[in-house]
Design a protein around this motif. Structure first.
Motif, PDB file in Angstrom:
ATOM      1  N   GLU A  64       8.892  33.987 -11.756  1.00 27.96           N
ATOM      2  CA  GLU A  64       8.385  33.296 -13.296  1.00 27.96           C
ATOM      3  C   GLU A  64       7.991  31.534 -12.933  1.00 27.96           C
ATOM      4  O   GLU A  64       8.616  31.231 -11.607  1.00 27.96           O
ATOM      5  N   VAL A  65       7.924  31.119 -13.763  1.00 24.80           N
ATOM      6  CA  VAL A  65       7.854  29.023 -13.197  1.00 24.80           C
ATOM      7  C   VAL A  65       9.359  28.855 -13.377  1.00 24.80           C
ATOM      8  O   VAL A  65      10.270  28.852 -14.248  1.00 24.80           O
ATOM      9  N   SER A  66      10.001  28.606 -12.961  1.00 20.83           N
ATOM     10  CA  SER A  66      11.077  28.426 -12.017  1.00 20.83           C
ATOM     11  C   SER A  66      11.621  27.136 -13.562  1.00 20.83           C
ATOM     12  O   SER A  66      10.930  26.200 -14.319  1.00 20.83           O
ATOM     13  N   ALA A  67      12.714  27.014 -13.803  1.00 17.50           N
ATOM     14  CA  ALA A  67      13.579  25.926 -15.068  1.00 17.50           C
ATOM     15  C   ALA A  67      13.330  24.657 -14.648  1.00 17.50           C
ATOM     16  O   ALA A  67      12.878  23.774 -15.020  1.00 17.50           O
ATOM     17  N   LEU A  68      13.237  24.890 -13.168  1.00 13.12           N
ATOM     18  CA  LEU A  68      12.763  22.933 -12.690  1.00 13.12           C
ATOM     19  C   LEU A  68      11.370  22.713 -13.340  1.00 13.12           C
ATOM     20  O   LEU A  68      11.491  21.715 -14.112  1.00 13.12           O
ATOM     21  N   VAL A  69      10.376  23.279 -12.874  1.00 18.40           N
ATOM     22  CA  VAL A  69       9.536  23.045 -12.521  1.00 18.40           C
ATOM     23  C   VAL A  69       8.902  22.691 -14.404  1.00 18.40           C
ATOM     24  O   VAL A  69       8.560  21.849 -15.303  1.00 18.40           O
ATOM     25  N   LEU A  70       9.461  23.485 -15.470  1.00 17.66           N
ATOM     26  CA  LEU A  70       9.627  23.715 -16.445  1.00 17.66           C
ATOM     27  C   LEU A  70      10.147  22.169 -17.472  1.00 17.66           C
ATOM     28  O   LEU A  70       9.468  21.938 -17.852  1.00 17.66           O
TER      29      LEU A  70
END
Ligand code: SF4
Length: 511
Positions: A230-236
């Motif tokens: 998944e797209v990581s929380a940091l990137v989001l």
């Protein structure tokens, strides 16, 4: 196979274990031996039968055993490298049954441990390689430096390594230089004082001093990205920040939130900006799986719309208007925390600064993306989190003022607010506020004491490990000795570690 029929004076046969000699032989599941036989006998197509391999192995074994003229050594392993027992080859059944088989010398049993082996004549020094000899000397508690030096094998490295190892393995005693007690690091400390303290590295020190040391002093970076589907929380979080900033700049230039924009217009703008921001990001870092990327895009657009609608309502009620974005700011802790914090300057980058005309006031806003399913206590009570050292942005932002060409205004912010963007919470947008007046009460004294404790640790070069649940996500875990018993014990019982752990349990009121 190559040795068949060749006579030897002495012969060593290795690997007399089941599945090695004889090897494992299986019938072909698609063409059984019976079918092969029928094909050969009735149609004349001869296809080798698989299980016949056992007879070949047996024949090979018998030929080898008979080819030794003077001495025959049959070797098998009792256990593998991990200590798991191994089965002896069935060829040795007769030899191993007492009183059966050909006459033989007593068995030679080779112990697994090198220390035990060294007493056997087969392992006397002239029979050993240089490496075995060096390891043997170490195991017998003798110094192999002379041997390493004579063979050009890094004697100095060994001597230093052995000294460090002796120190690290000692269970008793207090933290030492190999546990992260570096003593004052003047270059790091002067650079820190020159540019001012930033809240995030200080929070990192409160979490684990060794993590701070790895990231801030040594400047280590992870060499491998975590494989995330998944797209990581940091990137989001980064993407949310970027979309919010671009949208707010555009709307505020047009007089929003004073002049209302329809929900449809907000949504349309957000979709355009989200596409741009995601395309920029994908151009630099790649997009990953298209479906997950599309889900991430929709999540960010939804959160941005929810944040804009909530902000519109809140700004009308409070009178604050977004005024500046991504602003560098600085301040001095002494102003709020008293003379104990003299000389400690702070700096940071503010996500957003809101301004109110009447009464004049500033408000600092920071966006936080949260991936969990509910709001944590440390996000709810920013005063308590500040006193515990887990959230230092609010008290630091409370003493900062935008630097450089920002318009003059009131002396300090009237409030610091975190806006949480959380797609899985009941309400996707939540706020938590820190009142700068908290610095003046008992909570302020607790926060000042926490900052002092952390800064003192950095000043004196105390970078021990402080393991806890966060270790599972630590990027520096591979450089850390938290699983080493003596290290863990020394770090756990050290007074400095105790005082950091005590900070985490402090209770202060928001009042
Ligand atoms: S793994 Fe744990 S103890 Fe080790 S550096 Fe990371 S946070 Fe600290």
């Amino acid at each position: 196979m190559a040795a068949r029929g060749v006579p030897f004076r002495a012969l060593f046969v290795l690997g007399l274990n089941e599945t090695v000699f004889p090897r494992t032989i299986r019938e072909d599941a698609f063409l059984r031996d019976r079918a092969r036989r029928v094909l050969g006998e009735t149609l004349g197509y001869k296809i080798d039968e698989k299980l016949g391999g056992y007879e070949e192995e047996r024949l090979l074994y018998e030929l080898l055993v008979r080819s030794a003229v003077e001495r025959l050594y049959l070797c098998y392993q009792r256990a593998d490298a991990d200590g798991r027992p191994l089965a002896v080859s069935s060829y040795l059944d007769a030899w191993l049954r007492d009183g059966e088989g050909p006459a033989r010398e007593p068995d030679v049993v080779v112990p697994r441990r090198l220390t035990d082996r060294l007493s056997l004549p087969q392992f006397s020094p002239p029979m050993l390689t240089r490496e075995e000899l060096a390891v043997g000397l170490v195991l017998q508690d003798r110094d192999p430096s002379a041997l390493l030096e004579a063979s050009g094998r890094g004697a100095l490295l060994f001597r230093n390594g052995a000294a460090a190892s002796r120190e690290m393995e000692g269970i008793a005693g207090s933290l030492g230089p190999y546990d992260g007690l570096t003593g004052p690091l003047d270059r790091h400390w002067s650079a820190l004082m020159e540019r001012g303290l930033a809240p995030t590295p200080l929070e990192q020190y409160a979490r684990c001093p060794f993590q701070y040391f790895s990231a801030q002093v040594l400047g280590l970076e992870p060499v491998r990205d975590r494989p995330d589907a998944e797209v990581s929380a940091l990137v989001l979080g980064e993407l949310c920040h970027a979309v919010l900033n671009r949208c707010y700049r555009k709307w505020c230039d047009g007089g929003w939130p004073g002049s209302e924009l329809t929900r449809g217009r907000l949504h349309a703008d957000i979709l355009v900006v989200t596409d741009e921001v995601f395309a920029d990001y994908a151009g630099q870092h790649g997009a990953g799986y298209p479906l997950l990327w599309q889900i991430a895009k929709e999540t960010v657009a939804d959160l941005t719309l929810a944040a804009a609608l909530a902000d519109e309502r809140e700004c009308r009620a409070s009178g604050f208007r977004p005024d500046a974005f991504e602003v560098e700011a600085e301040g001095a802790l002494e102003q709020a925390g008293g003379p104990d914090l003299k000389g400690l300057r702070v700096h940071g980058r503010l996500d957003r600064v809101d301004r109110r005309e009447t009464p004049p006031g500033l408000r600092i806003v920071d966006y936080k993306y949260r991936h969990g399913s509910r709001m944590k206590d440390e996000d709810r009570s920013l005063v308590q989190s500040a006193a515990r050292g887990t959230r230092l942005q609010p008290p630091f932002y409370a003493v900062m003022r935008p630097c450089g060409g920002q318009p003059a205004g009131p002396p300090g912010p009237a409030a610091v607010e975190f806006i949480f963007l959380a797609p899985r919470w009941e309400s996707k947008v939540e706020r938590a506020s820190f009142d700068p007046a908290a610095w003046t009460g008992p909570a302020g004294r607790a926060i000042a004491q926490t900052v002092l404790t952390l800064v003192d640790g950095i000043r004196h070069g105390q970078y021990f490990v402080l393991p806890d649940g966060y270790c599972d996500h630590c990027e520096f875990a591979s450089a850390c000795r938290r699983f080493h018993g003596p290290t863990w014990w020394r770090a756990h019982t050290a007074p400095a570690a105790r005082s950091l752990r005590r900070l985490r349990k402090q209770k202060v009121s928001d009042e």
